[in-house]
Design a protein around this motif. Structure first.
Motif, PDB file in Angstrom:
ATOM      1  N   ALA A 129       0.811  -1.220   0.000  1.00  0.00           N
ATOM      2  CA  ALA A 129       0.000   0.000   0.000  1.00  0.00           C
ATOM      3  C   ALA A 129       0.840   1.263   0.000  1.00  0.00           C
ATOM      4  CB  ALA A 129      -0.933  -0.014   1.213  1.00  0.00           C
ATOM      5  N   TRP A 130       2.062   1.203   0.553  1.00  0.00           N
ATOM      6  CA  TRP A 130       2.857   2.428   0.648  1.00  0.00           C
ATOM      7  C   TRP A 130       3.245   2.997  -0.713  1.00  0.00           C
ATOM      8  CZ3 TRP A 130       7.757   2.851  -1.344  1.00  0.00           C
ATOM      9  CH2 TRP A 130       8.507   1.694  -1.549  1.00  0.00           C
ATOM     10  N   PHE A 131       3.143   2.198  -1.780  1.00  0.00           N
ATOM     11  CA  PHE A 131       3.436   2.717  -3.112  1.00  0.00           C
ATOM     12  C   PHE A 131       2.381   3.717  -3.568  1.00  0.00           C
ATOM     13  CE2 PHE A 131       6.216  -1.008  -3.510  1.00  0.00           C
ATOM     14  CZ  PHE A 131       7.294  -0.459  -4.174  1.00  0.00           C
ATOM     15  N   GLY A 132       1.149   3.589  -3.080  1.00  0.00           N
ATOM     16  CA  GLY A 132       0.088   4.498  -3.504  1.00  0.00           C
ATOM     17  C   GLY A 132      -0.138   4.397  -5.002  1.00  0.00           C
ATOM     18  N   ASP A 133      -0.103   5.556  -5.672  1.00  0.00           N
ATOM     19  CA  ASP A 133      -0.299   5.578  -7.126  1.00  0.00           C
ATOM     20  C   ASP A 133       1.007   5.386  -7.899  1.00  0.00           C
ATOM     21  OD1 ASP A 133      -3.002   6.036  -6.756  1.00  0.00           O
ATOM     22  OD2 ASP A 133      -2.761   8.229  -6.779  1.00  0.00           O
ATOM     23  N   ARG A 134       2.096   5.250  -7.187  1.00  0.00           N
ATOM     24  CA  ARG A 134       3.390   5.102  -7.866  1.00  0.00           C
ATOM     25  C   ARG A 134       3.514   3.697  -8.437  1.00  0.00           C
ATOM     26  NH1 ARG A 134       6.449   7.578  -2.709  1.00  0.00           N
ATOM     27  NH2 ARG A 134       5.064   6.001  -1.815  1.00  0.00           N
ATOM     28  N   MET A 135       4.012   3.612  -9.649  1.00  0.00           N
ATOM     29  CA  MET A 135       4.159   2.333 -10.329  1.00  0.00           C
ATOM     30  C   MET A 135       5.606   2.190 -10.813  1.00  0.00           C
ATOM     31  SD  MET A 135       1.328   0.640 -10.219  1.00  0.00           S
ATOM     32  CE  MET A 135       1.607  -0.560 -11.508  1.00  0.00           C
ATOM     33  N   PRO A 136       6.475   1.651  -9.989  1.00  0.00           N
ATOM     34  CA  PRO A 136       7.861   1.473 -10.430  1.00  0.00           C
ATOM     35  C   PRO A 136       7.945   0.403 -11.515  1.00  0.00           C
ATOM     36  CG  PRO A 136       7.507   0.326  -8.375  1.00  0.00           C
ATOM     37  CD  PRO A 136       6.244   1.098  -8.655  1.00  0.00           C
ATOM     38  N   LYS A 137       9.065   0.371 -12.180  1.00  0.00           N
ATOM     39  CA  LYS A 137       9.265  -0.639 -13.211  1.00  0.00           C
ATOM     40  C   LYS A 137       9.130  -2.026 -12.592  1.00  0.00           C
ATOM     41  CE  LYS A 137      12.660  -2.480 -16.472  1.00  0.00           C
ATOM     42  NZ  LYS A 137      11.633  -2.658 -17.521  1.00  0.00           N
ATOM     43  N   GLY A 138       8.422  -2.904 -13.291  1.00  0.00           N
ATOM     44  CA  GLY A 138       8.228  -4.256 -12.777  1.00  0.00           C
ATOM     45  C   GLY A 138       8.613  -5.323 -13.782  1.00  0.00           C
ATOM     46  N   PHE A 139       8.976  -6.490 -13.264  1.00  0.00           N
ATOM     47  CA  PHE A 139       9.329  -7.648 -14.075  1.00  0.00           C
ATOM     48  C   PHE A 139       8.356  -8.779 -13.736  1.00  0.00           C
ATOM     49  CE2 PHE A 139      13.220  -5.280 -13.234  1.00  0.00           C
ATOM     50  CZ  PHE A 139      13.707  -5.058 -14.519  1.00  0.00           C
ATOM     51  N   ASP A 140       7.702  -9.299 -14.742  1.00  0.00           N
ATOM     52  CA  ASP A 140       6.670 -10.313 -14.530  1.00  0.00           C
ATOM     53  C   ASP A 140       7.295 -11.706 -14.623  1.00  0.00           C
ATOM     54  OD1 ASP A 140       4.442 -11.832 -14.290  1.00  0.00           O
ATOM     55  OD2 ASP A 140       3.367 -10.972 -15.999  1.00  0.00           O
ATOM     56  N   PHE A 141       7.457 -12.353 -13.475  1.00  0.00           N
ATOM     57  CA  PHE A 141       7.953 -13.723 -13.421  1.00  0.00           C
ATOM     58  C   PHE A 141       6.836 -14.692 -13.026  1.00  0.00           C
ATOM     59  CE2 PHE A 141      11.965 -11.835 -13.897  1.00  0.00           C
ATOM     60  CZ  PHE A 141      12.960 -12.799 -13.997  1.00  0.00           C
ATOM     61  N   ASN A 142       5.586 -14.290 -13.227  1.00  0.00           N
ATOM     62  CA  ASN A 142       4.468 -15.158 -12.898  1.00  0.00           C
ATOM     63  C   ASN A 142       4.393 -16.331 -13.858  1.00  0.00           C
ATOM     64  OD1 ASN A 142       2.957 -13.876 -10.655  1.00  0.00           O
ATOM     65  ND2 ASN A 142       2.864 -12.146 -12.082  1.00  0.00           N
ATOM     66  N   HIS A 143       3.981 -17.458 -13.328  1.00  0.00           N
ATOM     67  CA  HIS A 143       3.724 -18.636 -14.152  1.00  0.00           C
ATOM     68  C   HIS A 143       2.407 -18.428 -14.895  1.00  0.00           C
ATOM     69  CE1 HIS A 143       2.915 -22.586 -15.572  1.00  0.00           C
ATOM     70  NE2 HIS A 143       2.135 -22.967 -14.560  1.00  0.00           N
TER      71      HIS A 143
END
Length: 307
Positions: free
Chosen positions: A112-126
């Protein structure tokens, strides 16, 4: 100077911990200095953890569903403390300082502390049913590009002209090291032989019972070694008035001969045929000048018809 990367993650399960450790090992194998929880002494307050993490060039949050839950509802857990301390310095860091890696988190939820911030992400989901069910080399390269400070878009990061230049270099290298580049079907000929580019330092000519191979290595500014390894025997001829009928007398039992410019070498192949090689020019490797000069030898050959 801090480490290249700190990885924050939740101890969700032994399987998950092992997965993160393997990921860290892969990044370390690339040469990055990577810290995980076992490498950091939390100490009292910020004395241990924050000093080490704040000095890192990058921070990577491995965010599964359990990580989100612990960060939001368990402030005294390891993830809760890490999230709080990372959040305190996040605003003072460059955008590329922190990134997230999503695993077992299909919705890519964030604390929750990210709020509206969306840092770069890497999707390692199966992702069952996708062409690539499990993340692999492509995602690891994406991580490498982020930590190394390279553009995320591989295509636009490299101009077409540069890609063509690289392809040309590869083609030239493949051509120079191809055995076909260092072979002639003719029984008489002359060549400029850059022997260190040739596989095994060898030049071949002829075919079948008339095939010969010249194996050369550098010796001095005006001489080379000629080895007998690919054939049966070699010999040295210092004069120019040797009759073809007497060539076999110059063969030696040794492994090599050392002709100078102006000398000739007699070769005997596995079929007992003879060839004569005249050394025309020798260039040793020169690394002292403003431009590198590779070693080479110019020579003329002929297979002796009467042999």
């Amino acid at each position: 100077m801090g480490a290249d990367l700190f990885i924050s993650y939740a101890w969700t399960s032994e399987r998950h911990r092992e997965w993160v450790r393997l990921l860290a090992a892969q990044l370390k194998a690339l040469g990055f200095d990577v810290l995980v929880d076992a490498d950091v002494d939390y100490g009292d307050d910020l004395s241990g953890f924050m000093r080490r993490v704040a000095d890192c060039e990058h921070v990577l949050l491995v965010v599964d569903q359990n990580y989100v839950e612990r960060a939001d509802t368990k402030p005294e857990s390891g993830v809760g403390k890490e999230s709080r301390w990372i959040a305190e310095v996040y605003e003072d860091r460059a955008p590329a300082w922190l990134s997230t890696l999503f695993v077992d988190n299909a919705s890519c939820a964030l604390p929750a502390w990210f709020g509206d911030r969306m840092p770069k992400g890497f999707d390692f989901n199966h992702s069952p049913g996708s062409q690539q069910e499990f993340p692999g080399a492509g995602q690891i390269e994406d991580l490498w590009r982020w930590v190394a400070g390279l553009p995320a878009n591989r295509d636009s990061a490299t101009p077409i002209a540069t890609l063509r230049e690289r392809a040309t270099r590869l083609e030239r290298q493949d051509l120079s090291s191809s055995p076909a580049q260092w072979r002639s079907p003719h029984l008489v000929g002359e060549t400029h032989f850059m022997y260190e580019d040739a596989p095994g330092n060898r030049f071949h000519w002829g075919c079948g019972a008339s095939e010969f191979a010249l194996d050369i290595s550098g010796r001095s500014y005006d001489s080379v070694y000629v080895h007998k390894d690919p054939i049966k025997s070699v010999g040295l001829i210092r004069g120019n008035d040797v009759d073809d009928a007497d060539l076999a007398q110059h063969l030696t039992p040794g492994r090599s001969v050392t002709p100078q410019v102006g000398h000739s070498v007699v070769l005997m192949n596995a079929h007992g045929r003879l060839a004569v090689v005249e050394i025309l020019r020798v260039q040793h490797e020169d690394t002292n000048g403003s431009q590198y000069v590779p070693p080479f030898v110019d020579f003329r050959w002929r297979v002796v018809e009467s042999s």
